[in-house]
Write a protein that holds these residues in place. Sequence first.
Motif, PDB file in Angstrom:
ATOM      1  N   SER A 204      -0.412   6.192  -0.035  1.00  0.00           N
ATOM      2  CA  SER A 204      -1.504   6.879   0.652  1.00  0.00           C
ATOM      3  C   SER A 204      -1.942   8.146  -0.068  1.00  0.00           C
ATOM      4  CB  SER A 204      -1.085   7.215   2.089  1.00  0.00           C
ATOM      5  OG  SER A 204       0.079   8.029   2.102  1.00  0.00           O
ATOM      6  N   HIS A 205      -1.180   8.575  -1.070  1.00  0.00           N
ATOM      7  CA  HIS A 205      -1.556   9.726  -1.894  1.00  0.00           C
ATOM      8  C   HIS A 205      -2.200   9.304  -3.209  1.00  0.00           C
ATOM      9  CE1 HIS A 205       0.568  12.405   0.848  1.00  0.00           C
ATOM     10  NE2 HIS A 205       1.602  11.578   0.792  1.00  0.00           N
ATOM     11  N   GLY A 206      -2.443   7.996  -3.375  1.00  0.00           N
ATOM     12  CA  GLY A 206      -3.073   7.500  -4.588  1.00  0.00           C
ATOM     13  C   GLY A 206      -2.149   7.438  -5.788  1.00  0.00           C
ATOM     14  N   ARG A 207      -0.830   7.437  -5.552  1.00  0.00           N
ATOM     15  CA  ARG A 207       0.138   7.385  -6.648  1.00  0.00           C
ATOM     16  C   ARG A 207       0.728   5.976  -6.762  1.00  0.00           C
ATOM     17  NH1 ARG A 207       3.558  12.241  -4.107  1.00  0.00           N
ATOM     18  NH2 ARG A 207       3.671  10.544  -2.583  1.00  0.00           N
ATOM     19  N   VAL A 208       1.029   5.573  -7.987  1.00  0.00           N
ATOM     20  CA  VAL A 208       1.607   4.246  -8.222  1.00  0.00           C
ATOM     21  C   VAL A 208       3.066   4.246  -7.793  1.00  0.00           C
ATOM     22  CG1 VAL A 208       2.104   2.464  -9.923  1.00  0.00           C
ATOM     23  CG2 VAL A 208       0.063   3.902 -10.188  1.00  0.00           C
ATOM     24  N   VAL A 209       3.403   3.380  -6.837  1.00  0.00           N
ATOM     25  CA  VAL A 209       4.793   3.271  -6.392  1.00  0.00           C
ATOM     26  C   VAL A 209       5.439   1.980  -6.872  1.00  0.00           C
ATOM     27  CG1 VAL A 209       4.515   4.750  -4.373  1.00  0.00           C
ATOM     28  CG2 VAL A 209       4.057   2.293  -4.172  1.00  0.00           C
ATOM     29  N   ALA A 210       4.611   1.001  -7.284  1.00  0.00           N
ATOM     30  CA  ALA A 210       5.143  -0.287  -7.713  1.00  0.00           C
ATOM     31  C   ALA A 210       4.036  -1.055  -8.418  1.00  0.00           C
ATOM     32  CB  ALA A 210       5.678  -1.079  -6.517  1.00  0.00           C
ATOM     33  N   VAL A 211       4.370  -2.241  -8.907  1.00  0.00           N
ATOM     34  CA  VAL A 211       3.407  -3.108  -9.590  1.00  0.00           C
ATOM     35  C   VAL A 211       3.361  -4.448  -8.869  1.00  0.00           C
ATOM     36  CG1 VAL A 211       2.794  -4.228 -11.769  1.00  0.00           C
ATOM     37  CG2 VAL A 211       3.898  -1.986 -11.796  1.00  0.00           C
ATOM     38  N   THR A 212       2.164  -4.930  -8.563  1.00  0.00           N
ATOM     39  CA  THR A 212       1.979  -6.205  -7.876  1.00  0.00           C
ATOM     40  C   THR A 212       2.342  -7.355  -8.805  1.00  0.00           C
ATOM     41  OG1 THR A 212       0.145  -5.197  -6.660  1.00  0.00           O
ATOM     42  CG2 THR A 212       0.338  -7.603  -6.576  1.00  0.00           C
ATOM     43  N   ILE A 213       3.194  -8.292  -8.327  1.00  0.00           N
ATOM     44  CA  ILE A 213       3.630  -9.360  -9.223  1.00  0.00           C
ATOM     45  C   ILE A 213       3.522 -10.764  -8.627  1.00  0.00           C
ATOM     46  CG2 ILE A 213       5.162  -7.920 -10.612  1.00  0.00           C
ATOM     47  CD1 ILE A 213       7.519  -8.968  -8.987  1.00  0.00           C
ATOM     48  N   ALA A 214       3.423 -10.911  -7.307  1.00  0.00           N
ATOM     49  CA  ALA A 214       3.397 -12.256  -6.734  1.00  0.00           C
ATOM     50  C   ALA A 214       2.864 -12.213  -5.311  1.00  0.00           C
ATOM     51  CB  ALA A 214       4.800 -12.883  -6.747  1.00  0.00           C
ATOM     52  N   GLU A 215       2.581 -13.401  -4.758  1.00  0.00           N
ATOM     53  CA  GLU A 215       2.127 -13.505  -3.382  1.00  0.00           C
ATOM     54  C   GLU A 215       2.737 -14.743  -2.738  1.00  0.00           C
ATOM     55  OE1 GLU A 215      -2.040 -15.844  -4.414  1.00  0.00           O
ATOM     56  OE2 GLU A 215      -1.895 -14.674  -2.580  1.00  0.00           O
ATOM     57  N   ALA A 216       2.800 -14.750  -1.429  1.00  0.00           N
ATOM     58  CA  ALA A 216       3.171 -15.922  -0.640  1.00  0.00           C
ATOM     59  C   ALA A 216       2.053 -16.124   0.366  1.00  0.00           C
ATOM     60  CB  ALA A 216       4.514 -15.718   0.050  1.00  0.00           C
ATOM     61  N   PRO A 217       1.003 -16.878   0.001  1.00  0.00           N
ATOM     62  CA  PRO A 217      -0.203 -16.980   0.835  1.00  0.00           C
ATOM     63  C   PRO A 217       0.066 -17.426   2.266  1.00  0.00           C
ATOM     64  CG  PRO A 217      -0.575 -17.963  -1.326  1.00  0.00           C
ATOM     65  CD  PRO A 217       0.884 -17.679  -1.229  1.00  0.00           C
ATOM     66  N   ARG A 218       0.934 -18.417   2.434  1.00  0.00           N
ATOM     67  CA  ARG A 218       1.187 -18.934   3.780  1.00  0.00           C
ATOM     68  C   ARG A 218       1.877 -17.904   4.666  1.00  0.00           C
ATOM     69  NH1 ARG A 218       3.148 -25.255   3.031  1.00  0.00           N
ATOM     70  NH2 ARG A 218       1.233 -25.994   2.013  1.00  0.00           N
ATOM     71  N   ARG A 219       2.617 -17.030   4.052  1.00  0.00           N
ATOM     72  CA  ARG A 219       3.325 -15.998   4.819  1.00  0.00           C
ATOM     73  C   ARG A 219       2.524 -14.700   4.897  1.00  0.00           C
ATOM     74  NH1 ARG A 219       9.143 -15.426   2.254  1.00  0.00           N
ATOM     75  NH2 ARG A 219       9.666 -14.591   4.308  1.00  0.00           N
ATOM     76  N   GLY A 220       1.402 -14.646   4.161  1.00  0.00           N
ATOM     77  CA  GLY A 220       0.604 -13.431   4.167  1.00  0.00           C
ATOM     78  C   GLY A 220       1.321 -12.252   3.539  1.00  0.00           C
ATOM     79  N   ARG A 221       2.112 -12.545   2.516  1.00  0.00           N
ATOM     80  CA  ARG A 221       2.905 -11.497   1.888  1.00  0.00           C
ATOM     81  C   ARG A 221       2.519 -11.276   0.436  1.00  0.00           C
ATOM     82  NH1 ARG A 221       9.119 -11.888   4.223  1.00  0.00           N
ATOM     83  NH2 ARG A 221       8.533 -11.766   6.430  1.00  0.00           N
ATOM     84  N   ILE A 222       2.718 -10.048   0.011  1.00  0.00           N
ATOM     85  CA  ILE A 222       2.515  -9.632  -1.374  1.00  0.00           C
ATOM     86  C   ILE A 222       3.836  -9.071  -1.859  1.00  0.00           C
ATOM     87  CG2 ILE A 222       1.268  -8.040  -2.902  1.00  0.00           C
ATOM     88  CD1 ILE A 222      -0.978  -8.090  -0.772  1.00  0.00           C
ATOM     89  N   TYR A 223       4.201  -9.378  -3.095  1.00  0.00           N
ATOM     90  CA  TYR A 223       5.446  -8.876  -3.658  1.00  0.00           C
ATOM     91  C   TYR A 223       5.157  -7.946  -4.826  1.00  0.00           C
ATOM     92  CZ  TYR A 223       7.463 -12.553  -0.816  1.00  0.00           C
ATOM     93  OH  TYR A 223       7.810 -13.358   0.242  1.00  0.00           O
ATOM     94  N   THR A 224       5.877  -6.848  -4.845  1.00  0.00           N
ATOM     95  CA  THR A 224       5.767  -5.893  -5.944  1.00  0.00           C
ATOM     96  C   THR A 224       7.141  -5.668  -6.557  1.00  0.00           C
ATOM     97  OG1 THR A 224       6.223  -3.881  -4.661  1.00  0.00           O
ATOM     98  CG2 THR A 224       3.932  -4.699  -4.671  1.00  0.00           C
ATOM     99  N   THR A 225       7.140  -5.055  -7.721  1.00  0.00           N
ATOM    100  CA  THR A 225       8.406  -4.616  -8.298  1.00  0.00           C
ATOM    101  C   THR A 225       9.071  -3.615  -7.355  1.00  0.00           C
ATOM    102  OG1 THR A 225       7.290  -2.810  -9.438  1.00  0.00           O
ATOM    103  CG2 THR A 225       7.586  -4.866 -10.666  1.00  0.00           C
ATOM    104  N   ALA A 226      10.356  -3.493  -7.461  1.00  0.00           N
ATOM    105  CA  ALA A 226      11.060  -2.439  -6.734  1.00  0.00           C
ATOM    106  C   ALA A 226      10.731  -1.092  -7.376  1.00  0.00           C
ATOM    107  CB  ALA A 226      12.562  -2.694  -6.772  1.00  0.00           C
ATOM    108  N   VAL A 227      10.866  -0.034  -6.603  1.00  0.00           N
ATOM    109  CA  VAL A 227      10.615   1.311  -7.130  1.00  0.00           C
ATOM    110  C   VAL A 227      11.501   1.577  -8.340  1.00  0.00           C
ATOM    111  CG1 VAL A 227      10.713   3.771  -6.582  1.00  0.00           C
ATOM    112  CG2 VAL A 227       9.897   2.152  -4.858  1.00  0.00           C
ATOM    113  N   GLU A 228      12.745   1.103  -8.272  1.00  0.00           N
ATOM    114  CA  GLU A 228      13.689   1.352  -9.362  1.00  0.00           C
ATOM    115  C   GLU A 228      13.262   0.652 -10.644  1.00  0.00           C
ATOM    116  OE1 GLU A 228      15.718   1.341  -5.378  1.00  0.00           O
ATOM    117  OE2 GLU A 228      14.392  -0.005  -6.473  1.00  0.00           O
TER     118      GLU A 228
END
Length: 275
Positions: A204-228
Amino acid sequence: MARIPDWLIYGGVIAGAVAASMVFRSADAPPAPPVADENELGGLLGPATPFDPAVVVQAPHNPALPSSGTAFAVSGDGLWLTARHVVEGCREAALIVGGGRAVSAQARISADTDLAVLTTEGGPDALPLAAPNARLRVGSSAFHPGYPQGRPGEVASRLLGRETLRIRGRGHRNEPVLAWAEIGRTEGLNGTLSGLSGGPALDSHGRVVAVTIAEAPRRGRIYTTAVESLARITDTLDVADEFAPGTALNVRTYGPAADALRRDLRVAQVVCLRR
């Protein structure tokens, strides 16, 4: 942005299929869902454990197929991040800069995360990164600008928690990820979010917290890298001065903000021209 040497500019190679994707248009977000009260957010996200829920993702069967995704600038000197699977096995990668042109990019693949570093000769201002020790809360919002389906678009999401991504097919591996529930997307964007991979997940501050890498359309989910995972790869880059305040984002403003990031080429489309 630094002047791009003429020899780095591609012409007709990327005409046709990708040319249409470079027409910037208003990416108005859909009607905003209720704004979460900070007091209603869940607890702090804990560390990854072997007991995190797992989800299986099948890697593409045909590595010869051309691919495209999203990249974002992490240094004004020409350093970018994208998803590893977007450029893995690519002999010639490029960033689309508009007008049927692309800038050559050298890719370096991360050995243990679904991330890759791209290098160009010069580049735009970097996106601000969240501090490596940033702690997320369950229910926190994220905003994902990029090029879903090869066109400008963006998605909003809320954090569900940690999961383990079990990647099967080419290069079996397990990777800790963050799971987000989709709560909004660009108006008129239906179906898959393919092409959003490699784009930033902004808080919400416009800072990068992770990188988008995958989705699960049927579950309505988006997966990103972990912060670490993001912190581990940025530690290897000279981006110490990029930890700075960003622009405040919410479910009502993320559409225009994403448009601005693409116009400034801080978020760009990356394509593999030759495998």
